[in-house]
Design a protein around this motif. Structure first.
Motif, PDB file in Angstrom:
ATOM      1  N   SER A 113       0.815  -1.217   0.000  1.00 15.25           N
ATOM      2  CA  SER A 113       0.000   0.000   0.000  1.00 15.25           C
ATOM      3  C   SER A 113       0.849   1.268   0.000  1.00 15.25           C
ATOM      4  O   SER A 113       0.443   2.307  -0.511  1.00 15.25           O
ATOM      5  N   VAL A 117       1.144   5.715  -2.322  1.00 21.53           N
ATOM      6  CA  VAL A 117       1.344   7.094  -1.867  1.00 21.53           C
ATOM      7  C   VAL A 117       2.773   7.577  -2.095  1.00 21.53           C
ATOM      8  O   VAL A 117       3.044   8.773  -1.989  1.00 21.53           O
ATOM      9  N   SER A 203     -12.630  10.005   0.091  1.00 20.23           N
ATOM     10  CA  SER A 203     -13.034   8.639   0.390  1.00 20.23           C
ATOM     11  C   SER A 203     -12.220   7.604  -0.376  1.00 20.23           C
ATOM     12  O   SER A 203     -12.299   6.410  -0.105  1.00 20.23           O
ATOM     13  N   SER A 204     -11.417   8.060  -1.340  1.00 24.18           N
ATOM     14  CA  SER A 204     -10.641   7.135  -2.167  1.00 24.18           C
ATOM     15  C   SER A 204      -9.260   6.924  -1.568  1.00 24.18           C
ATOM     16  O   SER A 204      -8.489   7.864  -1.408  1.00 24.18           O
ATOM     17  N   GLN A 205      -8.930   5.675  -1.262  1.00 23.04           N
ATOM     18  CA  GLN A 205      -7.614   5.352  -0.719  1.00 23.04           C
ATOM     19  C   GLN A 205      -6.545   5.333  -1.812  1.00 23.04           C
ATOM     20  O   GLN A 205      -5.358   5.357  -1.516  1.00 23.04           O
ATOM     21  N   LEU A 206      -6.976   5.294  -3.066  1.00 29.85           N
ATOM     22  CA  LEU A 206      -6.038   5.190  -4.173  1.00 29.85           C
ATOM     23  C   LEU A 206      -6.042   6.458  -5.033  1.00 29.85           C
ATOM     24  O   LEU A 206      -5.673   6.423  -6.203  1.00 29.85           O
ATOM     25  N   LYS A 207      -6.433   7.574  -4.448  1.00 24.62           N
ATOM     26  CA  LYS A 207      -6.554   8.818  -5.203  1.00 24.62           C
ATOM     27  C   LYS A 207      -5.217   9.302  -5.742  1.00 24.62           C
ATOM     28  O   LYS A 207      -5.166  10.021  -6.743  1.00 24.62           O
ATOM     29  N   ASP A 208      -4.105   8.915  -5.097  1.00 16.28           N
ATOM     30  CA  ASP A 208      -2.790   9.377  -5.550  1.00 16.28           C
ATOM     31  C   ASP A 208      -2.439   8.831  -6.930  1.00 16.28           C
ATOM     32  O   ASP A 208      -1.560   9.389  -7.600  1.00 16.28           O
ATOM     33  N   ARG A 259      -6.652  -2.993  -5.530  1.00 16.51           N
ATOM     34  CA  ARG A 259      -7.676  -3.327  -4.544  1.00 16.51           C
ATOM     35  C   ARG A 259      -7.844  -4.836  -4.379  1.00 16.51           C
ATOM     36  O   ARG A 259      -8.107  -5.332  -3.282  1.00 16.51           O
ATOM     37  N   ASP A 264      -0.744  -5.954   2.544  1.00 16.85           N
ATOM     38  CA  ASP A 264       0.378  -5.657   3.435  1.00 16.85           C
ATOM     39  C   ASP A 264       0.644  -6.779   4.435  1.00 16.85           C
ATOM     40  O   ASP A 264       1.563  -6.676   5.239  1.00 16.85           O
ATOM     41  N   GLU A 268      -4.274 -10.528   4.873  1.00 13.10           N
ATOM     42  CA  GLU A 268      -4.976  -9.688   3.915  1.00 13.10           C
ATOM     43  C   GLU A 268      -4.867 -10.259   2.508  1.00 13.10           C
ATOM     44  O   GLU A 268      -5.830 -10.238   1.732  1.00 13.10           O
TER      45      GLU A 268
END
Length: 299
Positions: A113, A117, A203-208, A259, A264, A268
Protein backbone atom coordinates in the motif's frame (compact mmCIF):
# COMPACT_ATOMS: atom_id res chain seq x y z
CA UNK A 1 17.67 -1.64 -38.95
CA UNK A 2 16.93 2.04 -38.32
CA UNK A 3 20.40 2.69 -36.85
CA UNK A 4 18.93 3.62 -33.47
CA UNK A 5 20.57 0.89 -31.43
CA UNK A 6 22.29 3.51 -29.28
CA UNK A 7 18.88 4.30 -27.73
CA UNK A 8 18.56 0.81 -26.21
CA UNK A 9 20.11 0.46 -22.79
CA UNK A 10 20.35 -2.44 -20.42
CA UNK A 11 17.07 -2.67 -18.54
CA UNK A 12 18.02 -4.35 -15.27
CA UNK A 13 19.82 -1.49 -13.59
CA UNK A 14 21.80 -2.45 -10.49
CA UNK A 15 21.65 1.01 -8.90
CA UNK A 16 20.61 4.58 -9.43
CA UNK A 17 24.18 5.38 -10.46
CA UNK A 18 23.97 2.72 -13.17
CA UNK A 19 20.98 4.54 -14.67
CA UNK A 20 22.85 7.84 -14.64
CA UNK A 21 25.85 6.20 -16.30
CA UNK A 22 23.62 4.89 -19.09
CA UNK A 23 21.99 8.29 -19.65
CA UNK A 24 25.35 10.01 -19.48
CA UNK A 25 26.29 8.09 -22.64
CA UNK A 26 23.07 9.25 -24.30
CA UNK A 27 20.20 11.03 -22.52
CA UNK A 28 17.36 9.37 -24.44
CA UNK A 29 17.09 5.63 -23.82
CA UNK A 30 14.72 2.71 -23.54
CA UNK A 31 15.35 -0.34 -21.41
CA UNK A 32 13.54 -3.66 -21.76
CA UNK A 33 13.01 -5.68 -18.58
CA UNK A 34 11.59 -9.19 -18.70
CA UNK A 35 10.10 -10.58 -15.47
CA UNK A 36 9.69 -7.02 -14.23
CA UNK A 37 7.79 -8.15 -11.14
CA UNK A 38 10.75 -10.24 -9.97
CA UNK A 39 13.10 -7.34 -10.71
CA UNK A 40 10.87 -4.94 -8.76
CA UNK A 41 10.85 -7.30 -5.78
CA UNK A 42 14.64 -7.56 -6.01
CA UNK A 43 15.20 -3.80 -5.81
CA UNK A 44 12.48 -3.01 -3.26
CA UNK A 45 12.29 -6.14 -1.10
CA UNK A 46 13.44 -6.33 2.50
CA UNK A 47 16.74 -7.91 1.44
CA UNK A 48 17.55 -5.28 -1.19
CA UNK A 49 20.77 -3.30 -0.82
CA UNK A 50 21.02 0.47 -0.55
CA UNK A 51 22.26 0.62 -4.16
CA UNK A 52 19.25 -1.37 -5.38
CA UNK A 53 16.83 0.79 -3.41
CA UNK A 54 18.18 3.88 -5.18
CA UNK A 55 16.90 2.63 -8.57
CA UNK A 56 13.27 3.70 -8.12
CA UNK A 57 14.24 6.98 -6.48
CA UNK A 58 16.42 7.84 -9.47
CA UNK A 59 13.69 6.86 -11.94
CA UNK A 60 11.23 9.15 -10.14
CA UNK A 61 13.68 12.06 -10.19
CA UNK A 62 14.42 11.58 -13.89
CA UNK A 63 10.69 11.56 -14.69
CA UNK A 64 10.33 14.94 -13.01
CA UNK A 65 13.42 16.31 -14.80
CA UNK A 66 12.44 15.37 -18.35
CA UNK A 67 11.68 18.99 -19.25
CA UNK A 68 14.76 20.45 -17.60
CA UNK A 69 18.11 19.39 -16.20
CA UNK A 70 18.66 16.46 -13.86
CA UNK A 71 21.14 17.62 -11.25
CA UNK A 72 23.30 14.76 -10.11
CA UNK A 73 24.48 13.68 -6.69
CA UNK A 74 27.02 15.72 -4.76
CA UNK A 75 29.73 13.67 -3.04
CA UNK A 76 31.84 14.52 -0.02
CA UNK A 77 35.32 15.37 -1.30
CA UNK A 78 36.99 16.93 1.76
CA UNK A 79 39.32 13.98 2.35
CA UNK A 80 40.00 13.20 -1.31
CA UNK A 81 42.83 14.31 -3.52
CA UNK A 82 41.86 16.59 -6.37
CA UNK A 83 42.54 13.87 -8.94
CA UNK A 84 40.21 11.45 -7.12
CA UNK A 85 37.29 13.82 -6.67
CA UNK A 86 34.22 12.61 -8.63
CA UNK A 87 32.44 15.13 -10.82
CA UNK A 88 28.72 15.72 -10.40
CA UNK A 89 26.84 14.33 -13.39
CA UNK A 90 24.08 16.59 -14.73
CA UNK A 91 21.87 15.42 -17.61
CA UNK A 92 20.02 17.82 -19.87
CA UNK A 93 16.42 16.76 -20.59
CA UNK A 94 16.76 13.07 -19.68
CA UNK A 95 14.27 10.74 -21.35
CA UNK A 96 14.33 7.30 -19.76
CA UNK A 97 11.71 4.82 -20.91
CA UNK A 98 11.28 1.36 -19.42
CA UNK A 99 9.25 -1.39 -21.06
CA UNK A 100 8.68 -4.12 -18.49
CA UNK A 101 6.72 -7.35 -18.82
CA UNK A 102 5.52 -9.52 -15.97
CA UNK A 103 2.77 -11.80 -14.78
CA UNK A 104 0.14 -10.05 -12.62
CA UNK A 105 0.98 -12.32 -9.69
CA UNK A 106 4.66 -11.39 -9.49
CA UNK A 107 4.14 -7.71 -10.33
CA UNK A 108 1.38 -6.95 -7.83
CA UNK A 109 2.99 -9.32 -5.34
CA UNK A 110 5.99 -6.98 -5.25
CA UNK A 111 3.84 -4.00 -4.25
CA UNK A 112 2.35 -2.81 -0.97
CA UNK A 113 0.00 0.00 0.00
CA UNK A 114 2.92 2.36 0.60
CA UNK A 115 3.83 2.21 -3.07
CA UNK A 116 0.58 4.00 -3.93
CA UNK A 117 1.34 7.09 -1.87
CA UNK A 118 5.09 7.08 -2.59
CA UNK A 119 4.44 8.53 -6.05
CA UNK A 120 6.25 6.07 -8.28
CA UNK A 121 3.22 4.06 -9.40
CA UNK A 122 1.49 7.07 -10.97
CA UNK A 123 4.54 7.55 -13.21
CA UNK A 124 3.88 4.24 -14.99
CA UNK A 125 1.30 3.19 -17.55
CA UNK A 126 0.34 -0.37 -16.59
CA UNK A 127 -1.38 -2.46 -19.25
CA UNK A 128 -2.94 -5.86 -18.69
CA UNK A 129 -3.30 -8.52 -21.35
CA UNK A 130 -6.20 -10.90 -21.81
CA UNK A 131 -5.53 -13.86 -19.52
CA UNK A 132 -7.95 -15.99 -21.55
CA UNK A 133 -6.32 -15.32 -24.92
CA UNK A 134 -5.23 -18.41 -26.86
CA UNK A 135 -2.49 -19.06 -29.40
CA UNK A 136 -3.40 -19.37 -33.06
CA UNK A 137 -2.65 -22.57 -34.95
CA UNK A 138 0.98 -22.80 -36.12
CA UNK A 139 1.68 -23.57 -39.75
CA UNK A 140 5.02 -25.39 -39.60
CA UNK A 141 5.22 -25.69 -43.39
CA UNK A 142 5.35 -21.94 -43.94
CA UNK A 143 8.40 -19.86 -43.18
CA UNK A 144 7.80 -16.87 -40.93
CA UNK A 145 9.33 -13.49 -41.68
CA UNK A 146 9.79 -11.77 -38.32
CA UNK A 147 11.65 -8.75 -39.68
CA UNK A 148 10.02 -5.38 -38.93
CA UNK A 149 7.88 -3.81 -41.70
CA UNK A 150 9.76 -1.49 -44.05
CA UNK A 151 7.32 1.34 -43.26
CA UNK A 152 8.21 1.15 -39.55
CA UNK A 153 11.92 1.17 -40.29
CA UNK A 154 11.51 4.19 -42.60
CA UNK A 155 9.56 6.11 -39.98
CA UNK A 156 12.06 5.34 -37.22
CA UNK A 157 14.93 6.37 -39.48
CA UNK A 158 13.19 9.67 -40.17
CA UNK A 159 12.47 10.17 -36.47
CA UNK A 160 16.14 9.56 -35.71
CA UNK A 161 17.00 12.69 -37.63
CA UNK A 162 15.44 14.72 -34.80
CA UNK A 163 18.00 13.32 -32.40
CA UNK A 164 21.48 14.66 -32.03
CA UNK A 165 24.57 12.81 -33.22
CA UNK A 166 24.76 9.47 -31.32
CA UNK A 167 28.56 9.60 -31.59
CA UNK A 168 28.75 12.91 -29.75
CA UNK A 169 29.28 12.13 -26.08
CA UNK A 170 26.73 13.64 -23.68
CA UNK A 171 24.89 15.31 -26.55
CA UNK A 172 21.47 16.65 -25.49
CA UNK A 173 18.23 15.41 -26.94
CA UNK A 174 16.61 17.54 -29.61
CA UNK A 175 13.53 19.49 -28.53
CA UNK A 176 10.44 19.33 -30.72
CA UNK A 177 7.75 22.02 -30.39
CA UNK A 178 4.28 20.48 -30.22
CA UNK A 179 1.26 22.75 -30.60
CA UNK A 180 -2.20 22.07 -29.14
CA UNK A 181 -5.39 22.70 -31.12
CA UNK A 182 -8.36 24.42 -29.45
CA UNK A 183 -10.42 21.23 -29.60
CA UNK A 184 -7.62 19.22 -28.01
CA UNK A 185 -7.20 21.84 -25.28
CA UNK A 186 -10.86 21.34 -24.30
CA UNK A 187 -10.32 17.57 -23.98
CA UNK A 188 -7.14 18.00 -21.93
CA UNK A 189 -8.88 20.43 -19.60
CA UNK A 190 -11.56 17.80 -19.07
CA UNK A 191 -8.75 15.43 -18.11
CA UNK A 192 -7.54 18.02 -15.60
CA UNK A 193 -11.04 18.27 -14.11
CA UNK A 194 -11.25 14.49 -13.77
CA UNK A 195 -7.81 14.41 -12.15
CA UNK A 196 -8.72 17.04 -9.58
CA UNK A 197 -12.06 15.37 -8.87
CA UNK A 198 -10.34 12.07 -8.08
CA UNK A 199 -7.41 13.68 -6.28
CA UNK A 200 -9.70 15.58 -3.92
CA UNK A 201 -11.94 12.59 -3.29
CA UNK A 202 -11.26 12.00 0.39
CA UNK A 203 -13.03 8.64 0.39
CA UNK A 204 -10.64 7.14 -2.17
CA UNK A 205 -7.61 5.35 -0.72
CA UNK A 206 -6.04 5.19 -4.17
CA UNK A 207 -6.55 8.82 -5.20
CA UNK A 208 -2.79 9.38 -5.55
CA UNK A 209 -2.81 7.23 -8.68
CA UNK A 210 -4.73 10.03 -10.45
CA UNK A 211 -2.26 12.82 -9.59
CA UNK A 212 -0.40 12.59 -12.92
CA UNK A 213 -3.39 11.86 -15.16
CA UNK A 214 -3.09 15.17 -17.03
CA UNK A 215 0.70 15.09 -17.27
CA UNK A 216 0.73 11.57 -18.69
CA UNK A 217 -2.18 12.31 -21.06
CA UNK A 218 -0.31 15.33 -22.46
CA UNK A 219 2.84 13.24 -22.99
CA UNK A 220 0.96 10.41 -24.69
CA UNK A 221 -1.03 12.74 -26.94
CA UNK A 222 2.20 14.56 -27.88
CA UNK A 223 3.80 11.25 -28.84
CA UNK A 224 0.85 10.48 -31.11
CA UNK A 225 1.04 13.94 -32.67
CA UNK A 226 4.77 13.56 -33.36
CA UNK A 227 4.14 10.13 -34.90
CA UNK A 228 1.64 11.69 -37.31
CA UNK A 229 3.72 14.71 -38.25
CA UNK A 230 7.40 14.83 -37.38
CA UNK A 231 8.01 18.20 -38.97
CA UNK A 232 5.13 20.20 -37.47
CA UNK A 233 3.36 18.15 -34.79
CA UNK A 234 0.01 19.40 -33.48
CA UNK A 235 -2.06 17.68 -30.80
CA UNK A 236 -5.46 17.37 -32.43
CA UNK A 237 -8.76 16.38 -30.84
CA UNK A 238 -8.41 12.70 -31.71
CA UNK A 239 -4.91 12.58 -30.21
CA UNK A 240 -6.17 14.04 -26.93
CA UNK A 241 -9.21 11.75 -26.85
CA UNK A 242 -7.05 8.69 -27.45
CA UNK A 243 -4.57 9.70 -24.74
CA UNK A 244 -7.42 10.49 -22.32
CA UNK A 245 -8.94 7.05 -22.84
CA UNK A 246 -5.67 5.07 -22.75
CA UNK A 247 -4.21 6.75 -19.67
CA UNK A 248 -7.60 6.79 -17.92
CA UNK A 249 -8.05 3.06 -18.57
CA UNK A 250 -4.58 2.33 -17.20
CA UNK A 251 -5.29 4.20 -13.99
CA UNK A 252 -8.76 2.70 -13.52
CA UNK A 253 -7.48 -0.82 -14.14
CA UNK A 254 -4.50 -0.31 -11.82
CA UNK A 255 -6.83 0.88 -9.06
CA UNK A 256 -8.94 -2.27 -9.51
CA UNK A 257 -5.90 -4.57 -9.53
CA UNK A 258 -4.39 -3.00 -6.40
CA UNK A 259 -7.68 -3.33 -4.54
CA UNK A 260 -7.93 -7.01 -5.42
CA UNK A 261 -4.27 -8.08 -5.34
CA UNK A 262 -2.01 -5.84 -3.24
CA UNK A 263 -1.79 -6.61 0.46
CA UNK A 264 0.38 -5.66 3.44
CA UNK A 265 0.04 -8.97 5.30
CA UNK A 266 -0.39 -12.67 4.57
CA UNK A 267 -3.88 -12.61 6.08
CA UNK A 268 -4.98 -9.69 3.92
CA UNK A 269 -3.51 -11.40 0.86
CA UNK A 270 -5.42 -14.61 1.63
CA UNK A 271 -8.66 -12.68 1.99
CA UNK A 272 -8.13 -10.98 -1.38
CA UNK A 273 -7.22 -14.29 -3.04
CA UNK A 274 -10.47 -15.76 -1.75
CA UNK A 275 -12.50 -12.79 -2.95
CA UNK A 276 -10.89 -13.02 -6.40
CA UNK A 277 -11.59 -16.77 -6.60
CA UNK A 278 -15.26 -16.12 -5.94
CA UNK A 279 -15.37 -13.21 -8.36
CA UNK A 280 -13.69 -15.24 -11.13
CA UNK A 281 -16.45 -17.83 -10.85
CA UNK A 282 -18.81 -15.29 -12.37
CA UNK A 283 -22.59 -15.48 -12.21
CA UNK A 284 -22.46 -19.27 -11.88
CA UNK A 285 -20.82 -18.87 -8.51
CA UNK A 286 -18.87 -21.53 -6.67
CA UNK A 287 -19.53 -24.05 -3.91
CA UNK A 288 -18.48 -24.28 -0.30
CA UNK A 289 -16.62 -27.51 -1.15
CA UNK A 290 -14.54 -25.90 -3.91
CA UNK A 291 -13.85 -22.84 -1.79
CA UNK A 292 -12.74 -24.97 1.18
CA UNK A 293 -10.56 -27.17 -1.02
CA UNK A 294 -8.91 -24.15 -2.64
CA UNK A 295 -8.12 -22.43 0.66
CA UNK A 296 -7.73 -25.38 3.05
CA UNK A 297 -4.27 -24.08 4.00
CA UNK A 298 -5.87 -21.13 5.81
CA UNK A 299 -6.73 -21.20 9.48
Amino acid sequence: SANLGHLVSGGSYTSGSAIISALQRYPAAIGFVDEFGLYLNEITGKNSSTHQQSVLKTIMELYSSSNGTYQGTEYSTLTLKKSAKPDRVDIDRPSLNIYGTSTPETFYGALNSGDVVSGYLNRWLIFEGDSKATLSAVDFERSVDDSPPASVIDWLTEAGEFLSDPDEEKSPTQLVDVLVSKEAAIILNQVREKQEQERLNGSSQLKDLWVRYLENAIKVSAIRAICDNLAEPVIEKHHAEWARDVVGWCITNTVSMIRSRVADSAREQAAKDMWRFIDDAGSAGTTRTLLTRKFQRLD
